[in-house]
Design an enzyme around this catalytic site. Structure first.
Site, PDB file in Angstrom:
ATOM      1  N   GLU A   1      49.991 -77.272 -14.954  1.00 14.81           N
ATOM      2  CA  GLU A   1      50.820 -78.167 -14.138  1.00 14.81           C
ATOM      3  C   GLU A   1      50.097 -79.463 -13.770  1.00 14.81           C
ATOM      4  O   GLU A   1      50.702 -80.534 -13.770  1.00 14.81           O
ATOM      5  CB  GLU A   1      51.238 -77.450 -12.851  1.00 14.81           C
ATOM      6  N   ASP A   2      48.803 -79.373 -13.460  1.00 15.96           N
ATOM      7  CA  ASP A   2      48.097 -80.523 -12.887  1.00 15.96           C
ATOM      8  C   ASP A   2      47.163 -81.241 -13.842  1.00 15.96           C
ATOM      9  O   ASP A   2      46.612 -82.289 -13.489  1.00 15.96           O
ATOM     10  CB  ASP A   2      47.290 -80.059 -11.658  1.00 15.96           C
TER      11      ASP A   2
END
Length: 733
Positions: free
Chosen positions: A76-77
């Protein structure tokens, strides 16, 4: 900060010959991926996945779960992909990480829809592998522990989502430790006044009650020793959230809560559980109606224990829970206590559990999977999920003797829909234990239920006032929505015809010639019926649609002056009302951003008095435009989903908003004046109020005050609470 050797040592303590290399490699990869990134607290970002992994190890999960905890934010990051995770760490770890990863790269019409889709994906993923939810819960728990570094508005939004979804999910999995900590943390940020009040009171009670706890433990240990029963005893004070719920549900003050202390007796065998129960009931008088046998009939999350409230030493009411060591382990860690990831079934990957196997162990998960397929609107899915997650259980029997588990407070209508949707739709009556009962009858443990059907019967809107299950509510709303849609379409045609006559447009001809359908895409509607439905439900005004239709038909913009001249020349009419909303009146936005609605009146609900900074939701009400409620308002669960609107605070006006507060203080001369002066000094106006003197020398002050936002209200209550004579200062929901 947690160190990697603490995690690996923890894993090695409960797994024989663990794959620690997998965890070490996951740590190195995560540290490199998050290198240079810091959290709002100022700590390196790697501290978060490290804490998540440690929580998973503390729950005694397998190596793949712990590794996934270290890697859960990388997709996600960072630039990491799921395929890369699979290549480096295997499909088991990759599947868990993928299930936890939010759908952050997809576009949705609002944040609420995005949240709903994220939760839906999580539910689907956990049906394939329950470890997905375990990792997500560990992630949420650590985020809640460090929530103090977020902005107040963000704190409340995250805490509300946690209270609505994640704490109930932890409860459903039997993760008692996780559930209770999440609930207390939610209370801290959603009701800081109540949290501070209870925290101080419980601390004082615990300090004063230590000798009593020791006394009861000694007495129970003597019972065990005299009867040669092996076991251990410990006492605890109930956690803050459970105390707060009991106070609100029963209208009690803290001083009126008598069973604050709970004792647990852990023994070695099943027969000893019932033997200890007999000894305790022989020594202390049991409180009628306060005994529950969760050993014979376990909860849905596999929880087993005997619960009994007795009048203990010195006449104190105490709760006692009796269970075996194995039951205690499951009570504390739930699914994590017994889930055998190392058991490899034929055709099943190592550590992988199938959706079918999970569904068999968790009937509630199967039910969620069933009705989520019927709900295309993610917001309706979220509403149903909240309803499903919060319920306690009641156990009833079919006429054939089969036992069925329903939420506490369920009715024969819920039972009918639980048996089959068609049985629910045609439910005309019910017999409980051989007697005819009303459909709103609350089923009790042990009831035998028989449903009477009628082929001509259809679901009633009144059923929504008392049904408890998501399945029943969804089916009833589906029927009502079908009927409401037909009415909305007819109403829309009437309003469009009336508005069309003012500019010389025959709306029936426009529909027949296919002119109106051309506007469907422009208004983000998939069909003509959907466009008409939206007009009927007042999401679009007839005037707005007619103006666009005029432009499509004539190739030019409608001259508003001509329209006004026609309106003036026509006789005065009553305002057009669509689903109870007057069209044409000037809206009052009050610093709100309302999704999907234009030109409607806005008012704030008096039942919950929302304040700037709180999560809110809008509802199209009959004759009153859009009513704004707090998202946790008890009335919201009974609303029709198609009338719910996404609302958020935006550019809030500097104006007073009403809020209700309750202050309990000593009945001393000048106290009322001191409190009123203190509130005035903090720019908090008292709009109205009343007070009542109690026989115990205290007074209860009930005020409706005016504040500019939630922060001002809680700051004022905190200051009032500093007065020594003030025992309680809280907001009233």
């Amino acid at each position: 900060m947690i160190r990697i050797n603490e995690i690996t040592d923890k894993v090695a303590s409960y797994i024989k010959d663990p794959d620690l290399d997998l965890i070490q490699r996951a740590y190195v990869f995560s540290a490199q991926a998050h290198d240079g990134v810091v959290r709002r607290s100022g700590e390196p970002y790697i501290s978060h996945p490290m804490n998540v992994a440690y929580l998973l190890a503390d729950m005694q999960l397998d190596e793949a779960s712990v590794a996934a905890g270290l890697l859960h934010d990388t997709v996600e990051d960072t630039d990491t992909t799921v395929d890369e995770i699979e290549d480096l760490f295997g499909s088991d770890v990759a599947d868990i990480v993928d299930g936890v990863t939010k759908i952050s790269r997809m576009e949705f019409e609002s944040k609420a829809v995005q949240q709903a889709e994220n939760i839906r994906k999580l539910i689907l993923a956990m049906a394939e592998d329950i470890r997905v939810l375990m990792v997500k819960l560990a992630d949420r728990l650590h985020n809640m522990r460090t929530l103090e570094f977020m902005k107040p508005v963000k704190q409340r939004l995250i805490a509300q989502e946690t209270q609505d979804i994640y704490a109930p999910l932890a409860n459903r999995l039997g993760l008692h430790r996780v559930k209770t900590e999440l609930e207390d943390l939610c209370l801290r940020y959603l009701r800081p006044d109540v949290y501070a009040q209870l925290s101080d009171a419980v601390h004082e009670h615990r300090a004063a009650g230590e000798p009593y706890i020791d006394k009861v433990i000694d007495l129970i240990n003597d019972m065990l020793k005299k009867n040669k029963i092996q076991g251990r005893v410990f006492g605890r004070t109930k956690h803050l959230h459970s105390i707060q719920v009991k106070m609100e549900q029963q209208g009690l003050t803290f001083d009126e809560i008598y069973d604050l202390i709970a004792f647990r007796v852990i023994v070695t065998s099943l027969k000893d559980c019932y033997a200890v129960l007999g000894l305790i009931h022989a020594a202390w008088r049991p409180v009628p109606g306060r005994f529950k046998d969760y050993i014979s009939i376990p909860k849905a999350n596999m929880y087993q224990s005997l619960h009994s409230t007795v009048m203990g030493p010195d006449g104190e009411r105490i709760e006692i829970q009796i269970r075996t060591e194995e039951m205690h382990k499951i009570a504390e860690y739930g699914v994590a206590a017994h889930w055998q990831y190392k058991e490899v079934g034929k055709g099943t990957k190592k550590g992988k559990t199938t959706g079918r196997r999970d569904a068999e162990r968790y009937t509630w998960l199967k039910q969620i999977m069933d009705w989520q397929r019927e709900l295309s609107d993610p917001r309706e899915f979220m509403s149903s999920l909240r309803l499903e997650m919060f319920q306690d259980e009641v156990y009833v029997f079919t006429p054939n003797g089969d036992i069925k588990e329903l939420p506490d407070g369920a009715t024969p209508v819920d039972f009918a829909y639980f048996i089959h949707s068609e049985v629910g739709d045609k439910c005309a009556g019910a017999k409980v234990n051989g007697r005819i009962v009303p459909l709103q009858y609350r089923l009790q443990n042990g009831d035998s239920v028989e449903i009477i059907t009628d082929k001509n019967r259809v679901p009633s809107r009144d059923w929504l006032k008392f049904v408890k299950t998501a399945k029943a509510r969804t089916r009833i709303k589906h029927y009502i929505r079908t009927v409401e849609k037909e009415r909305a379409i007819n109403l829309a045609k009437e309003m469009l015809e009336k508005e069309g006559r003012r500019v010389g447009i025959n709306i029936q001809k426009a529909i027949k010639d296919g002119e109106l359908i051309k506007l469907a895409g422009e208004f983000n509607c998939g069909s003509l019926d959907e466009l008409l439905t939206q007009v009927g439900f007042s999401r679009f005004t007839p005037r707005k649609v007619i103006k666009r239709l005029y432009a499509v038909m004539h190739g030019e913009t409608l001259d508003e002056r001509k329209l006004k001249e026609k309106v003036v020349s026509e006789p005065a009419e009553e305002p057009i009302v669509a689903s109870g909303v007057e069209i044409g009146k000037k809206p009052k936005a009050d610093g709100l951003q309302i999704s999907g609605v234009d030109n409607v009146l806005v008012r704030f609900a008096s039942c919950c008095n929302p304040l700037p900074g709180e999560p809110i939701i809008g509802y199209i009400t009959r004759g009153r435009g859009v009513t704004v409620h707090r998202i946790d308002c008890p009335n919201v669960v009974n609303f029709e989903d198609e009338r719910l609107l996404q609302v958020s605070w935006e550019g809030v006006e500097e104006k007073p908003y009403p809020a209700k507060v309750k202050i309990k203080c000593l009945n001393k001369p000048g106290m009322l004046g001191r409190i009123c002066t203190m509130l005035a000094d903090m720019d908090v106006n008292i709009d109205s109020g009343n007070f009542e003197s109690k026989v115990d020398g205290t007074s209860m002050l009930n005020f409706t005050v005016e504040v500019k936002g939630l922060d001002q209200l809680y700051a004022a209550l905190a200051e009032v609470k500093k007065l020594k004579a003030v025992k309680e200062a809280i907001r009233v929901s």
